[in-house]
Design a protein around this motif. Structure first.
Motif, short mmCIF file in Angstrom:
data_model
loop_
_atom_site.label_atom_id
_atom_site.label_comp_id
_atom_site.label_asym_id
_atom_site.label_seq_id
_atom_site.Cartn_x
_atom_site.Cartn_y
_atom_site.Cartn_z
N ALA A 175 91.22 32.44 47.70
CA ALA A 175 90.00 32.70 46.87
C ALA A 175 89.38 33.83 47.47
O ALA A 175 88.72 34.81 46.75
N ALA A 176 89.36 34.10 49.01
CA ALA A 176 88.93 35.26 49.77
C ALA A 176 89.42 36.53 49.29
O ALA A 176 88.90 37.59 49.55
N ARG A 177 90.62 36.55 48.85
CA ARG A 177 91.45 37.78 48.38
C ARG A 177 91.61 37.78 46.80
O ARG A 177 92.95 38.01 46.50
N ASN A 178 90.54 37.65 46.09
CA ASN A 178 90.77 37.58 44.72
C ASN A 178 91.63 36.61 44.00
O ASN A 178 92.39 37.06 43.01
N HIS A 179 91.83 35.69 44.49
CA HIS A 179 92.75 34.48 44.28
C HIS A 179 94.28 34.87 44.41
O HIS A 179 95.04 34.75 43.11
N ALA A 180 94.58 35.70 45.31
CA ALA A 180 96.10 36.12 45.51
C ALA A 180 96.81 35.05 45.56
O ALA A 180 96.52 33.71 46.10
N GLY A 181 98.11 35.07 44.77
CA GLY A 181 99.22 34.04 44.93
C GLY A 181 99.35 33.57 43.65
O GLY A 181 98.83 34.29 42.60
N MET A 182 100.30 32.68 43.25
CA MET A 182 100.63 31.81 42.28
C MET A 182 101.26 33.26 41.10
O MET A 182 101.02 33.17 40.20
N SER A 183 102.04 34.22 41.89
CA SER A 183 102.85 35.20 41.19
C SER A 183 101.83 36.23 40.42
O SER A 183 102.33 36.83 39.63
N ASN A 184 100.69 36.40 41.27
CA ASN A 184 100.12 37.54 40.50
C ASN A 184 100.23 38.87 40.77
O ASN A 184 100.31 39.76 39.79
N GLY A 185 101.13 39.05 41.76
CA GLY A 185 101.78 40.39 42.00
C GLY A 185 103.09 40.66 41.16
O GLY A 185 102.96 41.99 40.77
N VAL A 186 103.71 39.87 41.13
CA VAL A 186 104.77 40.33 40.32
C VAL A 186 104.42 40.28 38.55
O VAL A 186 104.82 41.03 38.03
N LEU A 187 103.45 39.62 38.19
CA LEU A 187 102.90 39.73 36.82
C LEU A 187 102.26 41.21 36.91
O LEU A 187 102.51 41.90 35.85
#
Length: 441
Positions: A175-187
């Motif tokens: 949450a502290a990093r704009n909810h990073a994770g759960m494949s947000n980068g590859v999308l």
């Protein structure tokens, strides 16, 4: 060499493949692995690692660019253009690590100085240790070595090679990093130029997989009343939330086993685990908490939607309430990622199978059932036929102490990576030296 496992290459393609494999350098791969492990890159803070790899791939001869998402997070996309008329194949790996391993995390992870639980690299003989040394950074280093060897071998490719690496690949929600994770980068990567006809994702396990599970995150709340340690246990107005939670946990653990069996199909067995329990305030132990939370991850078969899994979980809670009407619970699904599958007859899956059998000199056979989730699910959901290929894992008998339970995510025996690199090179040569028509496109 067994003739049954010869590649379906022309003599020219076979020569290119042999020449490219001969350029794969285990020492160079190991040094890159050490360098990238030594760059701390927890989810949402992988900028330095991604920028480093963008420079490295550019130096190898690819058109490479860093793609920022936030001040601390970003991806990289590198391209090697062919002569034209062929397919685009993307080699993909996440670049972020599953843990921060700051002091707060050391408390709940139980880290005690193990070599694989350090945000810095160690090298010993053919081994590299450090946070993420196996997953994901062994993949980052191996894919880079494959691309580098292909260029050094001077293989005249027809199609285009993409190398993609993204932050946010771990199954977390920071949450502290704009909810990073759960494949947000590859999308993000897929929406910004990573257009591929096929993709190959490298991941631990020495097999070829055409599908992977998604995941559902659930939270159960057991309700009671705020208590005080100085009153008797039989006080009518007090109802514990903590003690009934033990009953809920036991029943939930049994349900997870039954759920996995009931939802197994294809090559996926969707395991689930209770991840933690949260209740009360350690600064106020005299006051038993009115709420005890139980949270868990349930893996989702590609042929089962997150909504269907939500319904199955609701059925479990309804049965729990019937069996224990004195226990007051509510629940929510607070994370969901659908699974993904590729037609097993698709070109990239069949090419990977041929490459695996050629290198291993044996028939692939029936794979072990899979429960691990990767960014491959996102690639498939975006319509990119994707195959997963890996290496033997975990490596046995590491010379330094490693943590139990994670399967050696931070310990890599580099010689184990080389056969996997040869299998990946097979797919690269097999795919990028043909026309689109030959590939059925």
């Amino acid at each position: 060499m067994n003739a049954s496992f010869q590649p379906t290459f022309t003599a020219e393609q076979r020569a290119w493949y042999d020449r490219a494999c001969a350029r794969i350098d285990p020492q160079r791969l190991q040094q890159l692995l050490f360098d990238i492990v030594d760059i701390h890159s927890p989810t949402g803070a992988a900028r330095a690692a991604s920028e480093f790899m963008a420079r490295r791939l550019a130096a190898a001869g690819l058109d490479s660019r860093y793609q920022p998402m936030t001040d601390t997070s970003g991806n990289l996309l590198a391209e090697l253009r062919g002569s034209g008329g062929g397919a685009t194949l993307m080699l993909y790996a996440p670049i972020d690590t599953h843990l921060e391993l700051d002091e707060a995390e050391r408390a709940w992870t139980g880290a005690k100085g193990e070599a694989d639980m350090q945000p810095r690299a160690q090298m010993l003989d053919d081994w590299v240790f450090g946070l993420g040394a196996s997953n994901p950074k062994a993949m980052v280093a191996t894919l880079t070595e494959v691309a580098t060897a292909l260029i050094e071998a001077g293989v005249p490719i027809t199609g285009d090679l993409l190398v993609g690496m993204a932050d946010g690949g771990m199954p977390v929600d920071i949450a502290a990093r704009n909810h990073a994770g759960m494949s947000n980068g590859v999308l993000h990567l897929l929406n910004r130029g990573a257009a591929a006809d096929f993709a190959l994702i490298m991941k631990p396990w020495n097999w070829v997989y055409h599908e992977e599970p998604g995941m559902g995150w659930f939270k159960l709340r057991v309700h009671g009343t705020l208590g005080y340690a100085g009153v008797p246990h039989d006080l009518p107005a007090f109802r514990s939330s903590v003690v009934p939670a033990a009953t809920v946990i036991r029943e939930l653990d049994d349900w997870l086993l039954e759920y996995a069996d009931r939802n197994t199909s294809g090559v996926v067995k969707p395991h689930g685990w209770i991840a933690g329990v949260r209740s009360g305030n350690p600064e106020r132990p005299a006051f038993p908490s009115a709420i005890t939370e139980i949270f868990l991850d349930v893996r989702i078969n590609p042929r089962t939607s997150p909504a269907e899994v939500k319904s199955q979980f609701a059925g479990f809670v309804a049965g729990l309430r019937q069996r224990h009407p004195d226990i007051v619970v509510d629940w929510e699904m607070y994370g969901s990622v659908p699974g993904g599958t590729t037609d097993p007859h698709n070109w990239v899956v069949q090419s990977a199978r041929r490459g695996w059998e050629h290198v291993e000199q044996r028939t692939l056979g029936t794979p072990d059932l899979l429960g691990g989730q990767t960014d491959g699910t996102a690639l498939r959901r975006y319509g990119v036929p994707t195959v997963r290929i890996g290496w033997p894992w975990p490596a046995p008998n590491p010379p330094l102490p490693v943590a139990e339970g994670l399967g050696g995510m931070g310990a890599t025996y580099v010689p184990d990576l080389i056969p996997c690199a040869h299998k990946i090179m097979y797919v690269v040569i097999d795919t990028l030296t043909r026309t689109r028509k030959e590939l059925g496109l």
